[in-house]
Structures are given as C-alpha cells and as structure tokens.
Design a protein around this motif. Sequence first.
Motif, PDB file in Angstrom:
ATOM      1  N   ALA A  27       0.842  -1.204   0.000  1.00 13.78           N
ATOM      2  CA  ALA A  27       0.000   0.000   0.000  1.00 13.78           C
ATOM      3  C   ALA A  27       0.873   1.248   0.000  1.00 13.78           C
ATOM      4  N   ASP A  28       1.959   1.216   0.762  1.00 14.29           N
ATOM      5  CA  ASP A  28       2.888   2.349   0.771  1.00 14.29           C
ATOM      6  C   ASP A  28       3.526   2.552  -0.603  1.00 14.29           C
ATOM      7  N   ARG A  29       3.884   1.454  -1.279  1.00 14.20           N
ATOM      8  CA  ARG A  29       4.433   1.562  -2.634  1.00 14.20           C
ATOM      9  C   ARG A  29       3.394   2.132  -3.592  1.00 14.20           C
ATOM     10  N   ALA A  30       2.155   1.687  -3.446  1.00 16.12           N
ATOM     11  CA  ALA A  30       1.081   2.202  -4.302  1.00 16.12           C
ATOM     12  C   ALA A  30       0.862   3.693  -4.054  1.00 16.12           C
ATOM     13  N   TYR A  31       1.056   4.145  -2.822  1.00 15.23           N
ATOM     14  CA  TYR A  31       0.932   5.568  -2.503  1.00 15.23           C
ATOM     15  C   TYR A  31       1.999   6.382  -3.230  1.00 15.23           C
ATOM     16  N   ARG A  32       3.204   5.847  -3.327  1.00 17.02           N
ATOM     17  CA  ARG A  32       4.286   6.559  -3.998  1.00 17.02           C
ATOM     18  C   ARG A  32       3.989   6.765  -5.480  1.00 17.02           C
ATOM     19  N   TYR A  33       3.230   5.855  -6.071  1.00 17.55           N
ATOM     20  CA  TYR A  33       2.917   5.919  -7.501  1.00 17.55           C
ATOM     21  C   TYR A  33       2.279   7.251  -7.899  1.00 17.55           C
ATOM     22  N   PRO A  34       1.167   7.681  -7.259  1.00 16.64           N
ATOM     23  CA  PRO A  34       0.592   8.965  -7.692  1.00 16.64           C
ATOM     24  C   PRO A  34       1.479  10.150  -7.345  1.00 16.64           C
ATOM     25  N   VAL A  35       2.189  10.059  -6.232  1.00 19.62           N
ATOM     26  CA  VAL A  35       3.075  11.163  -5.847  1.00 19.62           C
ATOM     27  C   VAL A  35       4.172  11.333  -6.896  1.00 19.62           C
ATOM     28  N   ASP A  36       4.820  10.215  -7.227  1.00 23.39           N
ATOM     29  CA  ASP A  36       5.908  10.282  -8.213  1.00 23.39           C
ATOM     30  C   ASP A  36       5.391  10.650  -9.604  1.00 23.39           C
ATOM     31  N   HIS A  37       4.241  10.111  -9.992  1.00 28.78           N
ATOM     32  CA  HIS A  37       3.714  10.420 -11.317  1.00 28.78           C
ATOM     33  C   HIS A  37       3.231  11.864 -11.427  1.00 28.78           C
ATOM     34  N   THR A  38       2.699  12.410 -10.359  1.00 28.52           N
ATOM     35  CA  THR A  38       2.299  13.815 -10.379  1.00 28.52           C
ATOM     36  C   THR A  38       3.512  14.687 -10.655  1.00 28.52           C
ATOM     37  N   GLN A  39       4.610  14.375 -10.010  1.00 30.91           N
ATOM     38  CA  GLN A  39       5.837  15.128 -10.243  1.00 30.91           C
ATOM     39  C   GLN A  39       6.345  14.895 -11.666  1.00 30.91           C
ATOM     40  N   TRP A  40       6.271  13.656 -12.155  1.00 36.06           N
ATOM     41  CA  TRP A  40       6.761  13.322 -13.489  1.00 36.06           C
ATOM     42  C   TRP A  40       5.989  14.077 -14.561  1.00 36.06           C
ATOM     43  N   PHE A  41       4.673  14.175 -14.421  1.00 33.77           N
ATOM     44  CA  PHE A  41       3.867  14.886 -15.410  1.00 33.77           C
ATOM     45  C   PHE A  41       4.123  16.392 -15.402  1.00 33.77           C
ATOM     46  N   ALA A  42       4.793  16.897 -14.388  1.00 31.42           N
ATOM     47  CA  ALA A  42       5.038  18.339 -14.283  1.00 31.42           C
ATOM     48  C   ALA A  42       6.388  18.767 -14.857  1.00 31.42           C
ATOM     49  N   ILE A  43       7.217  17.797 -15.279  1.00 32.89           N
ATOM     50  CA  ILE A  43       8.546  18.143 -15.790  1.00 32.89           C
ATOM     51  C   ILE A  43       8.910  17.289 -16.998  1.00 32.89           C
ATOM     52  N   GLY A  44       9.898  17.707 -17.731  1.00 32.48           N
ATOM     53  CA  GLY A  44      10.558  16.948 -18.787  1.00 32.48           C
ATOM     54  C   GLY A  44       9.685  16.056 -19.645  1.00 32.48           C
TER      55      GLY A  44
END
Length: 60
Positions: A27-44
């Motif tokens: 569940a903690d790994r699944a939580y990281r998914y939207p956090v990391d993807h939100t950041q990814w969609f905002a750059i590069g």
Amino acid sequence: MLPLVHAEFALSEMGYFYGITGSRANADRAYRYPVDHTQWFAIGDGLRLLDRVRPWTCRS
C-alpha cells in the motif's frame, strides 16, 4: 486527464493492497505511484507526453 487517470488507478491499488491483501508495504508503494507520477507529469518527459496527446484531447 491522463494524470488524473493515473491517480485514480493508484487509489484503487492502495485500497486493494491495504484493504484486501492487508499489505501495508505494498500500500505504501502504491501511494508513492501517484506522488511520483504527479511530479513526473510536471517536468521533462511528462510535459512532453502531455503536449503530444493534448491535440487529440482538445478537439471539438
């Protein structure tokens, strides 16, 4: 819309891993998914991807 779909998927994954399987670690790994993807969609590469799909999604 694409980032929102990713967030919805991640929420369902968190619910599955924590609520169904009882795996806090997954569940903690699944939580990281939207956090990391939100950041990814905002750059590069994430911004470039959104720029490429935007013409198909903004047609009237």
